[in-house]
Design a protein around this motif. Structure first.
Motif, short mmCIF file in Angstrom:
data_model
loop_
_atom_site.label_atom_id
_atom_site.label_comp_id
_atom_site.label_asym_id
_atom_site.label_seq_id
_atom_site.Cartn_x
_atom_site.Cartn_y
_atom_site.Cartn_z
N TYR A 105 -20.53 -7.87 -27.11
CA TYR A 105 -19.33 -8.25 -26.36
C TYR A 105 -19.51 -9.55 -25.59
CZ TYR A 105 -21.56 -6.51 -22.11
OH TYR A 105 -22.41 -6.33 -21.06
N GLU A 106 -20.73 -9.90 -25.22
CA GLU A 106 -20.93 -11.17 -24.50
C GLU A 106 -20.68 -12.34 -25.45
OE1 GLU A 106 -20.94 -11.65 -21.46
OE2 GLU A 106 -22.17 -10.21 -20.35
N ASP A 107 -21.07 -12.17 -26.72
CA ASP A 107 -20.77 -13.21 -27.71
C ASP A 107 -19.25 -13.34 -27.86
OD1 ASP A 107 -23.37 -13.91 -28.32
OD2 ASP A 107 -23.56 -12.46 -29.95
N THR A 108 -18.58 -12.21 -27.86
CA THR A 108 -17.12 -12.21 -28.01
C THR A 108 -16.47 -12.90 -26.82
OG1 THR A 108 -17.31 -10.18 -29.27
CG2 THR A 108 -15.12 -10.72 -28.41
N LEU A 120 -6.45 -21.43 -29.60
CA LEU A 120 -6.56 -20.38 -30.62
C LEU A 120 -6.83 -19.03 -29.96
CD1 LEU A 120 -8.89 -22.28 -33.13
CD2 LEU A 120 -6.42 -21.91 -33.37
N HIS A 121 -6.37 -17.98 -30.62
CA HIS A 121 -6.69 -16.62 -30.14
C HIS A 121 -7.93 -16.13 -30.85
CE1 HIS A 121 -2.86 -16.23 -28.09
NE2 HIS A 121 -2.27 -16.69 -29.18
N PHE A 122 -8.84 -15.55 -30.10
CA PHE A 122 -10.01 -14.93 -30.73
C PHE A 122 -9.98 -13.45 -30.37
CE2 PHE A 122 -14.44 -13.57 -30.97
CZ PHE A 122 -14.73 -13.97 -32.28
N VAL A 123 -9.97 -12.63 -31.39
CA VAL A 123 -9.85 -11.19 -31.17
C VAL A 123 -11.10 -10.49 -31.68
CG1 VAL A 123 -8.47 -9.15 -31.68
CG2 VAL A 123 -7.35 -11.36 -31.43
N GLY A 124 -11.89 -9.95 -30.77
CA GLY A 124 -13.06 -9.14 -31.15
C GLY A 124 -12.58 -7.71 -31.35
N VAL A 125 -12.73 -7.22 -32.56
CA VAL A 125 -12.21 -5.89 -32.88
C VAL A 125 -13.35 -4.93 -33.20
CG1 VAL A 125 -10.67 -4.57 -34.37
CG2 VAL A 125 -10.19 -6.95 -33.92
N GLY A 126 -13.43 -3.83 -32.49
CA GLY A 126 -14.36 -2.77 -32.86
C GLY A 126 -13.71 -1.94 -33.96
#
Ligand code: 6PG
Length: 478
Positions: A105-108, A120-126
């Motif tokens: 999550y820190e990378d995200t 831009l939107h960046f979406v980290g998805v589990g």
């Protein structure tokens, strides 16, 4: 017709997510570093829906409707950064980059901030549910901006698992919230598997119940409070016979557990947050100990194992079931408590009822229990600890005598039950009116003047241990 989503990285998880989108009526543009994988996917499954074959990232991007949605499914770490670096110059403000891998999550958080600067939107998805879940309906935990969820969420909800028609997908919170929640899911997954292992070991080494018979016991347990995917597949694994030797499959498998990192991340993060995720930590350490094969071999002769003669409690199998249930509950309580701490630390408005609800199906820790956990937090109810919710308080009270008997018996038999016992210690630690932490404070004050609080006065104090042992108000040196 342009594609509604592009998927890059077509190993089995990426390929199955792409197929899931297509089977749900979306047009999916496909890309993989080696075109052979794209072609193999199209040859095997091209008739399942509308796919667009592309050979380069530029071509993938050209084939997407605006705002563009590009889902990356590559190995966590540097490969994700490498794809983002190539992708970003091809995109326009408002486009959405989705990382559906098990990223930290820190990378995200870092990636989200960097891409936000470019509009831009960046979406980290589990995404949980393994290969089959990815194809048939996973549990999905998306983070990122709320705006990105408006453009992406409905598609994710459509491909997710459902419980009574409700999707197992909801916006979790900004930046790394989705990957954080997935990480904690995996931590709980580690603890869930470890408590199952401890139950198996007690029944096998303590009560002499062979795997085939245990398969029936676990199948039976799967009909009650413990009903869950992991208990169900435990029955399957224990019932499996090795074709080569005719032995129980479990007896021909090397007893060293692997790990890819998400359990360890959960514990590291728990330590950073000061969140006592002891059951998850013991699960990670149990895997580490299992992997110290050299030391374990030497210990067979080097270490004495004298154990006490002990008569098994009368209803030992049922006791073990209850100890398993109570320990499992504690793991969930610890995981959810860690989410509460993280919400405060990172400014996320984590809704525990929604999170429990989207773990009810699709994911690895899916369990009947999650329906009750969802109810415990419903309507804004916020018990300070899951164990205080009336249904669980009563359930754990009912299991407590069996839980204590099992841990005491295991200790006498010399069977390690690190999560059963540490969960019980957590429970007892929580409810104890005075903890020996007072002594720790006294010691810290004596050797390092670290100061202490008094139960009967405000402020911090120090005793002049090297002098006349009088007490002085501590000076705040900060
Ligand atoms: C899931 C799983 C998945 C994977 C684990 C395995 O939710 O679908 O958690 O993410 O199976 O990462 O982790 P270990 O290899 O560390 O046991």
């Amino acid at each position: 017709m342009p594609a509604q989503i592009g998927v890059t990285g077509l190993a089995v998880m990426g390929a199955n997510l792409a197929r899931n989108f297509a089977r749900n009526g979306y047009t999916v543009a496909l890309h993989n570093r080696s075109v052979a994988k794209t072609d193999a996917l199209l040859a095997a499954h091209g008739d399942e829906g509308d796919f667009i074959r592309t050979e380069t990232l530029a071509e993938l991007v050209e084939n997407l409707e605006v705002p563009r949605r590009v889902l990356i499914m590559v190995k966590a770490g540097a490969p994700v950064d490498a794809v983002i670096e190539q992708l970003v110059p091809l995109l326009e403000a408002g486009d959405i980059v989705i990382d559906a891998g098990n990223s930290h999550y820190e990378d995200t958080r870092r990636r989200e901030a960097a891409l936000a600067e470019k509009g831009l939107h960046f979406v980290g998805v589990g995404v949980s549910g393994g290969e089959e879940g990815a194809l048939l309906g996973p549990s999905i935990m998306p983070g990122g901006s709320r705006e990105s969820y408006d453009a992406l969420g409905p598609m994710l909800e459509k491909i997710s698992a459902k419980v009574d028609g409700e999707p197992c997908c909801a916006w979790i919170g900004t930046d790394g919230a989705g990957h954080f929640v997935k990480m904690v899911h995996n931590g709980i997954e580690y603890a869930d598997m470890q408590v199952i292992g401890e139950a198996y070991d007690l029944l096998r080494s303590g009560a002499g119940i062979e795997p085939a018979e245990q398969a029936a016991i676990f199948a039976d347990w799967n009909k009650g409070d413990l009903a869950s995917f992991l208990i169900e597949i435990t029955a399957e694994v224990l019932g499996h016979v090795d074709a080569k030797t005719g032995k129980p499959f479990i007896d021909v498998v090397v007893d060293s557990a692997g790990q890819k990192g998400t359990g360890r991340w959960t514990v590291v993060s728990g330590l950073d947050l000061g969140s006592p995720v002891s059951g998850i930590a013991e699960s990670v350490f149990a895997r580490a100990l299992s992997s110290q094969r050299g030391q374990r071999a030497e210990a067979q002769t080097a270490l004495e194992g004298a154990v006490s003669e002990v008569a098994l409690p009368e209803n030992f199998v049922e006791d073990v079931r209850q100890a398993l249930y109570a320990s499992k509950l504690v793991s969930y309580a610890q995981g959810l408590d860690m989410l509460t701490s993280a919400a405060g630390e990172y400014g996320w408005d984590l809704k525990l009822d929604e999170i429990a609800s989207l773990w009810r199906a699709g994911c690895i820790i899916r369990a009947e229990l999650l329906k009750d956990i969802t109810k415990a937090y419903a309507g804004g109810a916020r018990p300070a600890n899951l164990l205080f919710a009336p249904a669980f308080r009563d359930a754990i009270a009912a299991a407590l005598p069996a839980w204590r008997r099992v841990v005491a018996t295991a200790v006498q038999l010399g069977i390690p039950v690190p999560v059963f016992s540490s969960s019980l210690a957590y429970y007892d630690g929580l409810r104890r009116d005075r903890l020996p932490a007072a002594l720790t404070q006294g010691l810290r004050d004596l050797f390092g003047a670290h100061t202490y609080g008094r139960i009967d006065a405000e402020g911090t104090f120090h005793t002049l241990w090297g002098g006349d042992k009088s007490e002085v108000a501590a000076v705040d040196t900060h």
